[in-house]
Design a protein around this motif. Sequence first.
Motif, PDB file in Angstrom:
ATOM      1  N   MET A  40       0.865  -1.176   0.000  1.00 34.32           N
ATOM      2  CA  MET A  40       0.000   0.000   0.000  1.00 34.32           C
ATOM      3  C   MET A  40       0.902   1.227   0.000  1.00 34.32           C
ATOM      4  SD  MET A  40      -2.909   1.186   2.719  1.00 34.32           S
ATOM      5  CE  MET A  40      -3.597  -0.425   2.909  1.00 34.32           C
ATOM      6  N   LEU A  42       2.496   5.032  -0.104  1.00 38.23           N
ATOM      7  CA  LEU A  42       2.209   6.258   0.648  1.00 38.23           C
ATOM      8  C   LEU A  42       1.988   7.428  -0.305  1.00 38.23           C
ATOM      9  CD1 LEU A  42       2.242   7.995   3.286  1.00 38.23           C
ATOM     10  CD2 LEU A  42       4.729   8.053   3.089  1.00 38.23           C
ATOM     11  N   PRO A  49       8.891   0.462  -3.741  1.00 43.18           N
ATOM     12  CA  PRO A  49       8.442   0.050  -2.410  1.00 43.18           C
ATOM     13  C   PRO A  49       9.570   0.011  -1.372  1.00 43.18           C
ATOM     14  CG  PRO A  49       8.698  -1.873  -3.800  1.00 43.18           C
ATOM     15  CD  PRO A  49       9.068  -0.684  -4.649  1.00 43.18           C
ATOM     16  N   ASN A  50      10.814   0.128  -1.819  1.00 44.68           N
ATOM     17  CA  ASN A  50      11.946  -0.153  -0.918  1.00 44.68           C
ATOM     18  C   ASN A  50      12.627   1.050  -0.303  1.00 44.68           C
ATOM     19  OD1 ASN A  50      12.243  -3.021  -0.756  1.00 44.68           O
ATOM     20  ND2 ASN A  50      12.701  -2.968  -2.957  1.00 44.68           N
ATOM     21  N   THR A  53       9.191   5.458   2.034  1.00 40.38           N
ATOM     22  CA  THR A  53       8.225   4.837   2.949  1.00 40.38           C
ATOM     23  C   THR A  53       6.943   4.457   2.221  1.00 40.38           C
ATOM     24  OG1 THR A  53       9.120   6.257   4.664  1.00 40.38           O
ATOM     25  CG2 THR A  53       7.055   5.164   5.143  1.00 40.38           C
ATOM     26  N   SER A  54       6.361   3.351   2.615  1.00 40.50           N
ATOM     27  CA  SER A  54       5.022   2.978   2.178  1.00 40.50           C
ATOM     28  C   SER A  54       4.141   2.864   3.419  1.00 40.50           C
ATOM     29  CB  SER A  54       5.046   1.623   1.470  1.00 40.50           C
ATOM     30  OG  SER A  54       5.860   1.660   0.327  1.00 40.50           O
ATOM     31  N   LEU A  55       2.826   2.774   3.208  1.00 40.93           N
ATOM     32  CA  LEU A  55       1.952   2.488   4.351  1.00 40.93           C
ATOM     33  C   LEU A  55       2.120   1.021   4.737  1.00 40.93           C
ATOM     34  CD1 LEU A  55      -1.110   4.549   3.148  1.00 40.93           C
ATOM     35  CD2 LEU A  55       0.144   4.944   5.272  1.00 40.93           C
ATOM     36  N   LEU A  56       2.147   0.150   3.747  1.00 38.83           N
ATOM     37  CA  LEU A  56       2.397  -1.274   3.981  1.00 38.83           C
ATOM     38  C   LEU A  56       3.254  -1.807   2.844  1.00 38.83           C
ATOM     39  CD1 LEU A  56      -1.177  -2.780   4.661  1.00 38.83           C
ATOM     40  CD2 LEU A  56       0.576  -2.382   6.374  1.00 38.83           C
ATOM     41  N   TYR A  57       4.188  -2.658   3.174  1.00 37.40           N
ATOM     42  CA  TYR A  57       4.839  -3.487   2.147  1.00 37.40           C
ATOM     43  C   TYR A  57       5.236  -4.750   2.886  1.00 37.40           C
ATOM     44  CZ  TYR A  57       7.796  -5.029  -1.680  1.00 37.40           C
ATOM     45  OH  TYR A  57       8.340  -5.765  -2.702  1.00 37.40           O
ATOM     46  N   MET A  62       5.094 -10.983   7.823  1.00 34.17           N
ATOM     47  CA  MET A  62       4.429  -9.814   8.392  1.00 34.17           C
ATOM     48  C   MET A  62       2.904  -9.942   8.323  1.00 34.17           C
ATOM     49  SD  MET A  62       6.048  -7.491   9.981  1.00 34.17           S
ATOM     50  CE  MET A  62       4.824  -6.174  10.020  1.00 34.17           C
TER      51      MET A  62
END
Lengths: 160, 446
Positions: A40, A42, A49-50, A53-57, A62
């Motif tokens: 998800m 940001l 994604p790396n 920052t993302s909200l979720l990865y 996890m």
Amino acid sequence: MTFPTKDDLIDFVYAEARMLDEGRYTQWLESWMPDGHYWMPLDYKQEDPNLVTSLLYEDNFMLKLRVERLNGARTFSQKPKSRCHHVLQRPFVDEMDHENGRFITNTAMHYVETRLDEQFLLALTATHELTLDQGILKIANKRVDLLNSDAAFGNIQLLP
Amino acid sequence: MSGYMQDQKAIDGLVRSHQVHRDIYIDQDVFRMEMRNLFVNTWVFVGHESQTPNKGDYFTTQIGDQPVIQVRHSDGNIHVLYNRCPHKGTKIAIDRSGNTGKFFRCPYHAWSFKTDGCLLAIPLKKGYRDTGLDQTESAKGMKAVGAVKNYRGFIFARLAAEGVAFDAFFGDSLSSIDNMVDRSPAGRLEVAGPPLRYMHKCNWKMLLENQTDTCHPMVAHESSAGTAVRLWDEMGQKGPTPAAMQIIAPFMSPYEFFEDMGIRTWPNGHGHTGVHNSIHANYSEIPGYMEKMVEAYGEERAKQILGESRHNTVYFPNIMIKGPIQQMRVFIPLAADKTLVESYIYRLVDAPDELLARTAMYNRMINAPTSIVGHDDLEMYERAQEGLHVDGLEWVNVQRLYEEGEDMETEAVVNGTTERQMRNQFHAWLKFMRAPGSTDAQVAAQ
């Protein structure tokens, strides 16, 4: 007709949303490939994604941790529990590659999450990358783009 | 209602050596006085210079409740201006960042200003001839804050025209920023992407206190960190350790670990956990990084820099940095019961990308509105914000490892489970709440 048909893919996306709404997380985890990621972003149209920052990865570990935690005796933010609700527009099937077992859908959704007297609505687009694992459709990767991903949120505790 | 605005001395009664009154967290007048005094008198973080790398680049934020713009002027210096047209009050910029070219132009009546705030032009200027406009504040252009300091790339501002000097305010606490920046072989940081933005329905000081609260992780975060440890055990600890384990599992360290970690406090409310050790100390090594550091600093100095494991450093009033993983959390006060938390990450220039990847992972796992760790923290803050309304039990206890005659004006290193840093913050809070802040140079000089 060769499995999966367009309808099979669309049914899969609907069924996955229903699993999340009904809290059938064990079944939901089983519908993932072990190396899949739930992403998800940001930032609007984020590509990496790396290194930002993302909200979720989240990888398999996890995601397992996330859903295990929901049932814990000392999961304070889930006492009482949240509930969620997805409303889906009919998914687009953007890619059907039987030869390589790669199927991509794009689905507009409204997601509602509630706990106690609070309720909020998120508009989102989910991109499912599906694949076949021993003849069964599975999620290779899933990307969820919130329409307002760069807004300030309170707790988002379940999975949009 | 409470009357703190009318009776400033009543503020003194809110802080005792071992406890603070709940009005500090829930009273609207106290909040307004924080905005008028505390956030005016202190040096408050604005942004990082890499957020405005080129001339004309700007970034909008707020200092306390004051909207400001950080902008790179044509001479390369960074200015901090109030985000308000001196004409009618229109905000000059409302996007979070952008480039304005050589000047700002108000979208309402086209008054324009150089990027240092000076008035550049007014359309139909002859209409102001002989009106005395030049005698007004409006003619001076966009107002600048009282003072600005760029410390190793971090931009701080003091709204008050006069007051405590930057070096005197931060003193030796700047060593934490130094260590974070020194971890780059080039001695430079760059912001990496936009910050996480997480809305908290609680007072900003609850967040600040939690940064050095070493007695909560193993309790409040048992559901995430404890479950992670259990899952990994159940999996037989087979295969490579999941990245999540390195980041989340240390939260379950026993009390003794946190006691031995140590806490250091500095004057003016600054302090940090992790003097001797910390939960960030045992991250796996990234290939190639040490070599780069040795090349840049020599072996001895490189080991010294990386030997620091400062966990959370609080810079009073409202930021926290994590040096070992190049993160900053900013607690922006919006109301007595509302705080916006922005969590930034920085790239160590010339260091391998794997370090930044771990930093980004930490940020989303711990600081996101979707974080299973953040959820339980916010739950505690919001429960406290509501619970504090109980009448007849009106004090919040900060007594852990309290010692008679503590002197907050001197540096101290103590047991890592002390609440001394919280007491230190309240000592500074009172100090900077007392002096009425003034953003007007003439009043301040009187």
